[in-house]
Design a protein around this motif. Structure first.
Motif, PDB file in Angstrom:
ATOM      1  N   LEU A  61       0.831  -1.195   0.000  1.00 19.49           N
ATOM      2  CA  LEU A  61       0.000   0.000   0.000  1.00 19.49           C
ATOM      3  C   LEU A  61       0.872   1.254   0.000  1.00 19.49           C
ATOM      4  N   LEU A  62       1.954   1.224   0.777  1.00 18.38           N
ATOM      5  CA  LEU A  62       2.854   2.373   0.838  1.00 18.38           C
ATOM      6  C   LEU A  62       3.504   2.640  -0.515  1.00 18.38           C
ATOM      7  N   SER A  63       4.016   1.587  -1.124  1.00 21.84           N
ATOM      8  CA  SER A  63       4.770   1.772  -2.370  1.00 21.84           C
ATOM      9  C   SER A  63       3.868   2.028  -3.569  1.00 21.84           C
ATOM     10  N   THR A  64       2.674   1.455  -3.556  1.00 18.00           N
ATOM     11  CA  THR A  64       1.798   1.545  -4.728  1.00 18.00           C
ATOM     12  C   THR A  64       0.837   2.728  -4.648  1.00 18.00           C
ATOM     13  N   GLU A  88       3.107  10.940   5.038  1.00 20.75           N
ATOM     14  CA  GLU A  88       4.052   9.865   4.747  1.00 20.75           C
ATOM     15  C   GLU A  88       4.651   9.297   6.026  1.00 20.75           C
ATOM     16  N   LYS A  89       5.058  10.173   6.937  1.00 23.93           N
ATOM     17  CA  LYS A  89       5.636   9.720   8.201  1.00 23.93           C
ATOM     18  C   LYS A  89       4.611   8.939   9.031  1.00 23.93           C
ATOM     19  N   ALA A  90       3.364   9.384   8.998  1.00 20.13           N
ATOM     20  CA  ALA A  90       2.325   8.699   9.771  1.00 20.13           C
ATOM     21  C   ALA A  90       2.087   7.290   9.240  1.00 20.13           C
ATOM     22  N   PHE A  91       2.053   7.132   7.922  1.00 18.80           N
ATOM     23  CA  PHE A  91       1.836   5.807   7.356  1.00 18.80           C
ATOM     24  C   PHE A  91       3.010   4.883   7.668  1.00 18.80           C
ATOM     25  N   LEU A  92       4.218   5.416   7.690  1.00 17.91           N
ATOM     26  CA  LEU A  92       5.370   4.616   8.086  1.00 17.91           C
ATOM     27  C   LEU A  92       5.266   4.225   9.558  1.00 17.91           C
ATOM     28  N   ALA A  93       4.788   5.160  10.384  1.00 24.69           N
ATOM     29  CA  ALA A  93       4.633   4.865  11.813  1.00 24.69           C
ATOM     30  C   ALA A  93       3.558   3.809  12.046  1.00 24.69           C
ATOM     31  N   VAL A  94       2.528   3.803  11.213  1.00 21.85           N
ATOM     32  CA  VAL A  94       1.488   2.776  11.340  1.00 21.85           C
ATOM     33  C   VAL A  94       2.096   1.397  11.169  1.00 21.85           C
ATOM     34  N   GLU A 208      -7.618   7.299  -3.932  1.00 24.49           N
ATOM     35  CA  GLU A 208      -7.321   5.880  -4.102  1.00 24.49           C
ATOM     36  C   GLU A 208      -6.579   5.326  -2.893  1.00 24.49           C
ATOM     37  N   LEU A 209      -5.689   6.131  -2.314  1.00 28.36           N
ATOM     38  CA  LEU A 209      -4.976   5.706  -1.110  1.00 28.36           C
ATOM     39  C   LEU A 209      -5.957   5.378   0.010  1.00 28.36           C
ATOM     40  N   LEU A 210      -6.924   6.262   0.236  1.00 27.24           N
ATOM     41  CA  LEU A 210      -7.893   6.019   1.306  1.00 27.24           C
ATOM     42  C   LEU A 210      -8.776   4.822   0.992  1.00 27.24           C
TER      43      LEU A 210
END
Length: 254
Positions: A61-64, A88-94, A208-210
């Motif tokens: 999900l992060l990369s695509t 971006e930082k929040a998604f990495l923290a997830v 699309e991300l959401l």
């Protein structure tokens, strides 16, 4: 315990100043991604192990889907990058939170607050940026901050916790974010480029991300985070994404 849960929800939901409600006409709602319902779902927040692909699916999900949002914002303006950097930082923290939950016993409310703090902090910073109406990318940043409310699904512990079920919470968050995303589309509608216009592409990528995150949550965590009854103690440090490895030094000149 209820007071502690309310504090946790406030830490995540009010990280962007207040609990945002669905605001005005939001356009088309992201359609849920169909996934078979579990035959006997475990209670929220209980022990259990998500499917073995839960981390690789998040990485995908992060990369695509996250990467295009970041890349497109880089091509719009420095102002449009500001909140996206915290997204971006929040998604990495997830990712760190998901990893910790699969290896750790369910923490108490204070422990859960600590584990989720890296995500909450990024939400709070994005909220500060989004509140600046003087920013030329105000609607971009507001759409991002509202989208980040979707990450509060991590705090879901059951029907009485004050949040909708995780996948529904993600969908509801996009409805709020889409109000501002549509403002972006209206602002740049007459600039030419049609569907290929960078701001239009950015809105499409954010939506699309959401939508993909809603499907991810529905598949892997329909009832909230799962904890490992045989695991260790969950810690905030473990939930913080490791810093990127330093670049290799440049070769010495000949």
């Amino acid at each position: 315990e209820m007071a502690a849960m309310e504090g946790l929800i406030q830490r995540l939901e009010a990280a962007v100043t207040r609990l945002e409600r669905i605001q005005g006409p939001g356009g088309v709602v992201v359609a849920p991604i169909a996934a078979p319902a579990p035959s006997s779902p475990a209670p929220a927040g209980t022990a259990g192990t998500p499917s073995s692909s839960f981390l690789s699916d998040w990485d995908s999900l992060l990369s695509t889907y996250l990467k295009p949002v970041v890349t497109l914002s880089d091509g719009i303006s420095p102002e449009a990058q500001k909140a996206v950097k915290h997204l971006e930082k929040a998604f990495l923290a997830v990712r760190g939170v998901l990893d910790v939950s699969s290896k750790s016993k369910k923490p108490d409310m204070a422990g859960l607050q600590a584990v989720l703090a890296p995500v909450a902090n990024e939400m709070m910073e994005a909220g500060k940026i989004a509140d600046d109406r003087r920013n030329k990318a105000f609607h971009h940043n507001k759409a991002v901050a509202e989208s980040m409310q979707a990450l509060s699904w991590l705090a879901y512990t059951g029907p009485s916790c004050g949040l909708s079920a995780p996948a529904q919470h993600v969908a509801d968050s996009w409805q709020s974010a889409e109000f501002f995303a549509n403002k972006v589309l209206m602002e740049f509608r007459g600039t030419g480029g049609g569907a290929g216009e960078p701001n239009t592409q950015w809105v499409k990528a954010l939506k699309e991300l959401l939508g993909q995150m809603e499907g991810y949550v529905r598949r892997h965590f329909p009832n909230g985070l799962k904890w490992n009854v045989a695991g260790g103690v969950a810690t905030a440090a473990a939930a913080t994404p490791a810093p990127a490895a330093p670049a290799a030094p440049a070769p010495a000149p000949a």
